[in-house]
Design a protein around this motif. Structure first.
Motif, mmCIF file in Angstrom:
data_model
loop_
_atom_site.group_PDB
_atom_site.id
_atom_site.type_symbol
_atom_site.label_atom_id
_atom_site.label_comp_id
_atom_site.label_asym_id
_atom_site.label_seq_id
_atom_site.Cartn_x
_atom_site.Cartn_y
_atom_site.Cartn_z
ATOM 1 N N ALA A 140 -6.690 -1.551 -4.367
ATOM 2 C CA ALA A 140 -6.698 -2.802 -4.153
ATOM 3 C C ALA A 140 -7.823 -3.838 -4.955
ATOM 4 N N GLY A 148 -6.087 6.152 -2.849
ATOM 5 C CA GLY A 148 -6.370 5.879 -1.366
ATOM 6 C C GLY A 148 -7.593 6.781 -1.042
ATOM 7 N N SER A 167 -11.454 0.982 -2.075
ATOM 8 C CA SER A 167 -10.129 1.475 -2.140
ATOM 9 C C SER A 167 -9.981 2.177 -3.511
ATOM 10 N N THR A 193 -7.710 3.103 1.791
ATOM 11 C CA THR A 193 -8.208 1.547 1.556
ATOM 12 C C THR A 193 -8.870 1.212 2.819
ATOM 13 N N SER A 224 0.870 -1.338 -0.155
ATOM 14 C CA SER A 224 -0.214 0.385 -0.137
ATOM 15 C C SER A 224 0.710 1.224 -0.053
ATOM 16 N N GLY A 248 -4.039 3.070 -2.356
ATOM 17 C CA GLY A 248 -5.383 2.370 -2.732
ATOM 18 C C GLY A 248 -5.193 1.435 -4.003
#
Length: 463
Positions: free
Chosen positions: A411, A449, A445, A451, A382, A409
């Motif tokens: 994800a 960002g 996410s 997340t 991250s 972010g």
């Protein structure tokens, strides 16, 4: 545990703006919809659906009369029993035909029902056929669809044909030049006669045609209403029931739990074989060499010291393996266990645990290992410099475990076939682990960002 104010507020899905109930559609919008609807693709698809199901309804009525009725008569003899079973299973075929039509022409999202549960042997097959709920529901659908698709559909199709004919009657009146002769032998340039009233002038003919145009503008809404009933009937009898969906979820959860247990067992076997077992073999060899050296009158102190060091390292590895199965910190509860995870993390972690009731041991273990994996993912991927962990009540019988970071972010990855973001990698494993106990995982996410990963788990475990 940090101060409560230090934990940022987590908002996964902001509430959608609600429409103003005091403001309805404008008259211009209503007029435009009224004029445009007959020419939209949806109207023509629904009209095609009514035509097709009218023909299918006639065939389905014949099927119910000949196949089901005939096999019932034959069931008085032994040969008729398997024929009746096959006729009942034929309902699945009809259901699939209507589901395809609903998906293609009505844009209805109709999932597939559970597959036929076949029991081995002739008696088992008969039992499976006669107790197949999906087939029986499809046959009931055919009966109701016969009333809706044939009887109601016939009335709608006749109304559409009459409206089209009346709307085109001025053109036919001008081109075909029809002539009607009254009782006195006087010819009238009229295509339609109502008692002694003849449509033999342009104003009368155009006024009559205007009624047909009005009918053409109104009938699409009638078609839409009838197709709404078709769609509701399809969802009610052709789609999986809540019981079927629950059974499918349980089967998927059981498969995920079995796969997770098998993967854990393989990991333990690999770790024991490659680590602890090899170290114990080395200790045994050192002790054997020390025994031989002592028997020869030599000094074996260095070998015994190496064996002692190896035994300590083996004990350390065994403790790590035991911690991977059931962390000792969980004996004191979820809060101290998560504080231990936070202390071991390479990034600063602020945690808050507020649970009025202690969860079951299985839920505590899932929450612990999920947070451990999420913390590892944050550290690796991250690019964050801070993490927040919160365990809070989510209703009367559930808890919410959320892990938030201030990283980059991303994800979620878009699914190429659906154009939507999906959970991939380790997060999909966490989602399966949560579903195994009737829980759920959500991920927020965005690119850039932050997340937020949230697990909602039942406090007492799966129902």
């Amino acid at each position: 545990m940090s101060d409560t104010a230090a934990l940022p507020t987590i908002v996964l899905d902001p509430p959608a703006p609600q429409p103003d109930p005091g403001r309805g559609p404008s008259p211009r919008t209503v007029l435009r919809a009224f004029l445009v609807t007959p020419f939209t693709a949806r109207t023509w698809k629904e009209f095609a659906y009514l035509i097709i199901v009218f023909g299918l309804g006639c065939l389905a009525a014949a099927y119910l009369f000949l196949a089901i009725g005939g096999s019932l008569c034959l069931s008085l003899f032994v040969v008729g029993i398997p024929v009746l079973a096959a006729a009942i299973l034929g309902g699945r075929v009809w259901g699939r035909i209507y589901r395809v039509l609903g998906v293609v022409l009505l844009d209805a999202d109709l999932p597939e029902p559970p597959p036929f549960a076949f029991r081995p042997g002739p008696i088992g097959w008969l039992r499976s056929a006669f107790t197949d709920r999906t087939a029986w529901r499809a046959l009931l659908f055919l009966v109701l669809e016969g009333l809706l698709g044939v009887v109601v559909g016939y009335g709608v199709l006749v109304a559409v044909a009459l409206s089209g004919f009346v709307a085109l009657s001025p053109v036919l009146w001008a081109v075909a030049n029809p002539v009607n002769v009254d009782e006195q032998g006087v010819p009238h340039h009229s295509m339609i006669q109502i008692n002694e009233f003849y449509l033999d002038t342009w104003p009368r003919t155009l006024g009559f045609g205007a009624l047909g145009v009005l009918g053409c503008l109104l009938l699409p809404w009638v078609i839409r209403g009838v197709c709404f009933l078709h769609r509701a009937l399809s969802f009610g009898l052709l789609a999986p029931t809540a019981r079927d969906r629950r059974l499918a979820e349980l089967q998927q959860s059981r498969k995920a739990a079995v796969d997770d247990a098998a993967a854990t067992l393989r990991r333990l076997e690999r770790d024991l074989h490659d680590g602890t077992q090899a170290r114990l073999v080395s200790i045994a060899m050192m002790l054997g060499r020390a025994e031989e050296r002592i028997a020869a009158g030599g000094d074996a102190g260095d070998l015994i010291a190496q064996a002692r060091t190896g035994s300590k390292e083996a004990l350390t590895e065994l403790r790590e393996l035991v911690r991977g199965i059931h962390p000792p910190a969980l004996e004191l509860g979820l809060e101290p266990a998560l504080e231990t995870l936070a202390a071991r993390c390479a990034l600063p972690v602020e945690s808050r645990v507020l649970l009025p009731v202690r969860p079951s041991p299985a839920i505590e273990a899932i929450a612990y290992f999920s947070v451990a994996e999420l913390l590892t993912n944050v550290v690796k991927h991250s690019a964050a410099n801070r993490i927040w962990v919160a365990v809070l009540p989510a209703g009367t019988d559930s808890l919410s475990v959320s892990v938030r970071d201030n990283g980059q972010g991303g994800a979620l990855q878009p699914a190429e076939d659906r154009g939507e973001a999906v959970v991939v990698g380790g997060l999909s494993g966490l989602a399966q682990r949560a579903r195994a106990v009737d829980g759920a995982l959500t991920v927020d996410s965005p690119i850039g960002g932050p997340t937020v990963v949230t697990l909602v788990l039942p406090i007492a475990g799966p129902r």
